[in-house]
Design a protein around this motif. Structure first.
Motif, PDB file in Angstrom:
ATOM      1  N   TYR A  11      10.500 -32.673  26.590  1.00 20.44           N
ATOM      2  CA  TYR A  11       9.258 -33.466  26.626  1.00 20.44           C
ATOM      3  C   TYR A  11       8.606 -33.366  27.997  1.00 20.44           C
ATOM      4  O   TYR A  11       7.392 -33.151  28.106  1.00 20.44           O
ATOM      5  N   TRP A  12       9.411 -33.510  29.065  1.00 27.32           N
ATOM      6  CA  TRP A  12       8.854 -33.445  30.431  1.00 27.32           C
ATOM      7  C   TRP A  12       8.244 -32.069  30.699  1.00 27.32           C
ATOM      8  O   TRP A  12       7.176 -31.956  31.271  1.00 27.32           O
ATOM      9  N   LYS A  14       7.160 -29.854  28.473  1.00 27.24           N
ATOM     10  CA  LYS A  14       5.988 -29.599  27.634  1.00 27.24           C
ATOM     11  C   LYS A  14       4.782 -30.413  28.091  1.00 27.24           C
ATOM     12  O   LYS A  14       3.684 -29.861  28.241  1.00 27.24           O
ATOM     13  N   GLU A  15       4.962 -31.699  28.295  1.00 25.64           N
ATOM     14  CA  GLU A  15       3.835 -32.601  28.539  1.00 25.64           C
ATOM     15  C   GLU A  15       3.406 -32.678  29.999  1.00 25.64           C
ATOM     16  O   GLU A  15       2.244 -32.951  30.292  1.00 25.64           O
ATOM     17  N   GLU A  16       4.351 -32.435  30.941  1.00 28.65           N
ATOM     18  CA  GLU A  16       4.026 -32.655  32.348  1.00 28.65           C
ATOM     19  C   GLU A  16       4.010 -31.388  33.194  1.00 28.65           C
ATOM     20  O   GLU A  16       3.158 -31.218  34.055  1.00 28.65           O
ATOM     21  N   TYR A  20       0.482 -27.476  29.238  1.00 30.90           N
ATOM     22  CA  TYR A  20       0.085 -27.376  27.839  1.00 30.90           C
ATOM     23  C   TYR A  20      -0.929 -28.448  27.456  1.00 30.90           C
ATOM     24  O   TYR A  20      -2.002 -28.142  26.918  1.00 30.90           O
ATOM     25  N   SER A  21      -0.618 -29.710  27.733  1.00 31.22           N
ATOM     26  CA  SER A  21      -1.515 -30.820  27.367  1.00 31.22           C
ATOM     27  C   SER A  21      -2.844 -30.729  28.102  1.00 31.22           C
ATOM     28  O   SER A  21      -3.918 -30.993  27.533  1.00 31.22           O
ATOM     29  N   GLN A  22      -2.788 -30.337  29.389  1.00 27.37           N
ATOM     30  CA  GLN A  22      -3.998 -30.224  30.189  1.00 27.37           C
ATOM     31  C   GLN A  22      -4.910 -29.115  29.664  1.00 27.37           C
ATOM     32  O   GLN A  22      -6.139 -29.275  29.625  1.00 27.37           O
ATOM     33  N   ASP A 313       8.758 -25.812  17.992  1.00 26.03           N
ATOM     34  CA  ASP A 313       7.376 -26.245  18.096  1.00 26.03           C
ATOM     35  C   ASP A 313       6.527 -24.972  18.163  1.00 26.03           C
ATOM     36  O   ASP A 313       6.404 -24.348  19.213  1.00 26.03           O
ATOM     37  N   PHE A 316       3.489 -24.726  20.777  1.00 24.57           N
ATOM     38  CA  PHE A 316       3.949 -24.680  22.167  1.00 24.57           C
ATOM     39  C   PHE A 316       4.661 -23.356  22.451  1.00 24.57           C
ATOM     40  O   PHE A 316       4.538 -22.799  23.544  1.00 24.57           O
TER      41      PHE A 316
END
Length: 326
Positions: A11-12, A14-16, A20-22, A313, A316
């Motif tokens: 999670y860290w 992928k998200e941070e 990817y999220s940005q 995923d 991702f």
């Protein structure tokens, strides 16, 4: 690691950490799609992702191949010189591939001079329609694979004949190296010859030469099939790249005539396949382009899948593939 759960680390990352999220929020990822439209109503039924469409990765020489990622089939176009992915889309249909290229890569269409591919009708149609100024090159290794498959088919037919007739190899003092402590049956020798037939004759070991001499004497059709295979492989030799095309064509015609004279059914299919794709096969001798970069890219993605213990995923995973390989 420090008692942190794997899911938490993932999670860290992928998200941070990955960005990817940005990239999704900024519209740099996931915005490229192929629209599948209902022909009757004009309604968009679904959309298929185009994870990679980078004009800067396109060059004069490209390769095209398919790759299964999870349960979905993707088309990959790789730069034959740099080895980078220029185009990756979740489809193998010519009309959908054409839509994606027109939307995202139209500026590079006329720059592509040569594309290497297998004998897929879909890819041949797509390349000839979308890249009209392009020379299509059928990958030599796909042709040789069909050729070797035909040779193995002849071997299997002889083996089936031996099984049905219960034919055995009788001991003979002139074949002591073959027998040693027991008499080999023809069936066993034919099984052992499976990989030997894939080698060029100068590469045979002494015991392999002795075994193949016996098999060729016992089954002349196997010898004829092997000689036909070796002649085409020698024709495909890299030393012939740049040779006069008329001479290349004449040698190929002579080989096709030999296949007709041999009357070996398995090789008729190879001859018909070569005649169907003759012009694109002969294009190999102009520059020696193959699909090696495409196969190499498939291998990299497969190893990447294995290192990630499968596909957890998809989106991702494709984001990371785009980051690493394009």
């Amino acid at each position: 690691m420090f008692s942190i759960k794997p899911k938490t680390l993932h999670y860290w990352y992928k998200e941070e950490l990955s960005g990817y999220s940005q990239d999704i929020a900024a519209g740099r990822w996931g915005e490229k799609k192929i629209q599948v439209v209902d022909k009757d109503t004009g309604e968009v039924k679904k959309e298929k992702p185009v994870p990679v469409a980078k004009p800067e990765n396109f060059g004069s020489h490209m390769t095209i191949d398919e790759k299964q990622i999870g349960k979905k089939m993707y088309t990959i176009m790789t730069n034959a010189k740099t080895g980078k992915i220029g185009f990756l889309a979740q489809t193998m249909k010519p009309e959908e591939l054409k839509q994606a290229v027109e939307n995202y890569l139209s500026s590079k269409v006329n720059e592509v001079k040569s594309i290497s591919c297998d004998m897929s009708p879909s890819y041949k149609k797509f390349c000839k329609e979308m890249f009209p100024a392009t020379q299509l090159v059928i990958d030599k290794f796909h042709v040789i694979k069909h050729l070797l498959d035909a040779l193995q088919q002849v071997r299997k037919q002889i083996k089936t004949y031996c099984l049905t007739s219960n034919k055995t190899l009788v001991k003979n003092s002139t074949r002591q190296n073959l027998e040693q402590e027991k008499a080999w049956t023809d069936i066993e020798l034919l099984e052992r010859s499976r990989y030997i037939l894939c080698k060029m004759q100068p590469d045979w070991e002494d015991d392999e030469k002795e075994m193949m001499q016996y098999l060729f004497e016992s089954y002349p059709v196997l010898k004829t099939a092997y000689e036909l295979t070796q002649r085409l492989r020698l024709w495909y030799n890299g030393r012939n790249i740049g040779k006069n095309i008329n001479m290349i064509e004449r040698e190929l015609y002579n080989w096709c005539d030999e296949v007709n004279q041999s009357k070996i059914t398995a090789f008729r299919g190879v001859r018909k396949m070569i005649e169907k794709h003759q012009d694109d096969i002969i294009n190999y001798f102009k520059e020696g382009q193959t699909n090696a970069k495409a196969e190499n890219m498939n291998g990299k993605i497969q190893r990447f899948l294995a290192n990630n213990f499968g596909l957890k995923d998809r989106d991702f995973f494709l984001y990371r593939v785009a980051g690493y390989f394009s």
